[in-house]
Design a protein around this motif. Structure first.
Motif, PDB file in Angstrom:
ATOM      1  N   MET A 101      -7.601  -6.508  -7.686  1.00 39.72           N
ATOM      2  CA  MET A 101      -6.434  -7.347  -7.894  1.00 39.72           C
ATOM      3  C   MET A 101      -5.703  -7.542  -6.563  1.00 39.72           C
ATOM      4  N   THR A 102      -5.308  -8.754  -6.294  1.00 40.09           N
ATOM      5  CA  THR A 102      -4.626  -9.070  -5.041  1.00 40.09           C
ATOM      6  C   THR A 102      -3.116  -9.008  -5.236  1.00 40.09           C
ATOM      7  N   SER A 103      -2.459  -8.360  -4.290  1.00 39.95           N
ATOM      8  CA  SER A 103      -1.000  -8.274  -4.290  1.00 39.95           C
ATOM      9  C   SER A 103      -0.470  -8.954  -3.042  1.00 39.95           C
ATOM     10  N   GLN A 104       0.790  -9.355  -3.085  1.00 42.17           N
ATOM     11  CA  GLN A 104       1.426  -9.923  -1.905  1.00 42.17           C
ATOM     12  C   GLN A 104       2.334  -8.875  -1.297  1.00 42.17           C
ATOM     13  N   GLY A 105       2.377  -8.862   0.011  1.00 39.47           N
ATOM     14  CA  GLY A 105       3.229  -7.922   0.717  1.00 39.47           C
ATOM     15  C   GLY A 105       3.550  -8.441   2.101  1.00 39.47           C
ATOM     16  N   THR A 106       4.149  -7.562   2.892  1.00 36.13           N
ATOM     17  CA  THR A 106       4.550  -7.897   4.255  1.00 36.13           C
ATOM     18  C   THR A 106       4.125  -6.763   5.174  1.00 36.13           C
ATOM     19  N   ILE A 107       3.630  -7.128   6.351  1.00 35.45           N
ATOM     20  CA  ILE A 107       3.307  -6.077   7.315  1.00 35.45           C
ATOM     21  C   ILE A 107       4.619  -5.412   7.708  1.00 35.45           C
ATOM     22  N   TRP A 108       4.711  -4.135   7.425  1.00 33.92           N
ATOM     23  CA  TRP A 108       5.949  -3.379   7.633  1.00 33.92           C
ATOM     24  C   TRP A 108       5.907  -2.612   8.948  1.00 33.92           C
ATOM     25  N   ARG A 109       4.755  -2.042   9.271  1.00 33.02           N
ATOM     26  CA  ARG A 109       4.548  -1.334  10.538  1.00 33.02           C
ATOM     27  C   ARG A 109       3.196  -1.735  11.095  1.00 33.02           C
ATOM     28  N   TRP A 110       3.104  -1.822  12.423  1.00 33.05           N
ATOM     29  CA  TRP A 110       1.855  -2.208  13.093  1.00 33.05           C
ATOM     30  C   TRP A 110       1.748  -1.446  14.387  1.00 33.05           C
ATOM     31  N   ASN A 111       0.625  -0.752  14.580  1.00 28.84           N
ATOM     32  CA  ASN A 111       0.362  -0.006  15.803  1.00 28.84           C
ATOM     33  C   ASN A 111      -0.878  -0.604  16.454  1.00 28.84           C
ATOM     34  N   PRO A 112      -0.704  -1.580  17.362  1.00 26.31           N
ATOM     35  CA  PRO A 112      -1.856  -2.252  17.963  1.00 26.31           C
ATOM     36  C   PRO A 112      -2.773  -1.303  18.743  1.00 26.31           C
ATOM     37  N   ALA A 113      -2.222  -0.236  19.304  1.00 28.92           N
ATOM     38  CA  ALA A 113      -3.045   0.704  20.066  1.00 28.92           C
ATOM     39  C   ALA A 113      -4.078   1.400  19.177  1.00 28.92           C
ATOM     40  N   LYS A 114      -3.714   1.653  17.925  1.00 25.64           N
ATOM     41  CA  LYS A 114      -4.624   2.309  16.982  1.00 25.64           C
ATOM     42  C   LYS A 114      -5.318   1.319  16.051  1.00 25.64           C
ATOM     43  N   GLY A 115      -4.800   0.091  15.975  1.00 29.50           N
ATOM     44  CA  GLY A 115      -5.359  -0.900  15.061  1.00 29.50           C
ATOM     45  C   GLY A 115      -5.054  -0.593  13.610  1.00 29.50           C
ATOM     46  N   THR A 116      -3.958   0.120  13.383  1.00 27.72           N
ATOM     47  CA  THR A 116      -3.568   0.492  12.023  1.00 27.72           C
ATOM     48  C   THR A 116      -2.122   0.117  11.759  1.00 27.72           C
ATOM     49  N   GLY A 117      -1.786   0.063  10.469  1.00 24.76           N
ATOM     50  CA  GLY A 117      -0.420  -0.257  10.119  1.00 24.76           C
ATOM     51  C   GLY A 117      -0.155  -0.008   8.652  1.00 24.76           C
ATOM     52  N   VAL A 118       0.979  -0.501   8.200  1.00 29.14           N
ATOM     53  CA  VAL A 118       1.418  -0.307   6.821  1.00 29.14           C
ATOM     54  C   VAL A 118       1.936  -1.636   6.283  1.00 29.14           C
ATOM     55  N   ILE A 119       1.513  -1.947   5.063  1.00 25.90           N
ATOM     56  CA  ILE A 119       2.002  -3.121   4.346  1.00 25.90           C
ATOM     57  C   ILE A 119       2.973  -2.628   3.286  1.00 25.90           C
ATOM     58  N   LYS A 120       4.097  -3.319   3.150  1.00 24.22           N
ATOM     59  CA  LYS A 120       5.075  -2.983   2.109  1.00 24.22           C
ATOM     60  C   LYS A 120       5.005  -4.033   1.014  1.00 24.22           C
ATOM     61  N   LEU A 121       4.800  -3.573  -0.219  1.00 22.28           N
ATOM     62  CA  LEU A 121       4.772  -4.464  -1.373  1.00 22.28           C
ATOM     63  C   LEU A 121       6.182  -4.654  -1.909  1.00 22.28           C
ATOM     64  N   PRO A 122       6.413  -5.683  -2.729  1.00 25.44           N
ATOM     65  CA  PRO A 122       7.756  -5.918  -3.269  1.00 25.44           C
ATOM     66  C   PRO A 122       8.325  -4.734  -4.055  1.00 25.44           C
ATOM     67  N   ASP A 123       7.444  -3.920  -4.664  1.00 27.21           N
ATOM     68  CA  ASP A 123       7.932  -2.759  -5.420  1.00 27.21           C
ATOM     69  C   ASP A 123       8.140  -1.525  -4.535  1.00 27.21           C
ATOM     70  N   GLU A 124       8.099  -1.728  -3.208  1.00 28.98           N
ATOM     71  CA  GLU A 124       8.314  -0.686  -2.194  1.00 28.98           C
ATOM     72  C   GLU A 124       7.093   0.206  -1.963  1.00 28.98           C
ATOM     73  N   THR A 125       5.955  -0.066  -2.632  1.00 28.84           N
ATOM     74  CA  THR A 125       4.733   0.684  -2.370  1.00 28.84           C
ATOM     75  C   THR A 125       4.303   0.427  -0.934  1.00 28.84           C
ATOM     76  N   LEU A 126       3.887   1.496  -0.243  1.00 28.65           N
ATOM     77  CA  LEU A 126       3.399   1.385   1.126  1.00 28.65           C
ATOM     78  C   LEU A 126       1.883   1.529   1.116  1.00 28.65           C
ATOM     79  N   VAL A 127       1.200   0.577   1.740  1.00 29.17           N
ATOM     80  CA  VAL A 127      -0.259   0.513   1.748  1.00 29.17           C
ATOM     81  C   VAL A 127      -0.745   0.611   3.192  1.00 29.17           C
TER      82      VAL A 127
END
Length: 77
Positions: A1-27
């Motif tokens: 299932m696809t959810s919509q979210g926003t990139i909340w944190r991004w670490n270009p040096a590691k190529g990793t980050g966190v997406i925040k969903l509208p319900d505050e879930t962090l992915v």
């Protein structure tokens, strides 16, 4: 299932980050999960569509298995 979210944190040096969903879930995500993005397209605040894998990743309860940049509302019809 696809959810919509926003990139909340991004670490270009590691190529990793966190997406925040509208319900505050962090992915957690890795750059390799993106389908249609260049490295420079990824930034905090960018809206995305994300498929979630409910496997824990570090301190996060889930991680992104596939991410696409969301189309701007003005492009959607």
């Amino acid at each position: 299932m696809t959810s919509q979210g926003t990139i909340w944190r991004w670490n270009p040096a590691k190529g990793t980050g966190v997406i925040k969903l509208p319900d505050e879930t962090l992915v957690w995500f890795h750059l390799s999960a993106f389908d249609n993005a260049e490295f420079n397209d990824i930034a905090e605040g960018v809206p995305v569509d994300v498929d979630i894998d409910h496997t824990p990743q570090g301190e996060f309860l889930c991680r992104a298995s596939r991410i696409q940049l969301s189309l701007p509302v003005s492009w959607q019809s």
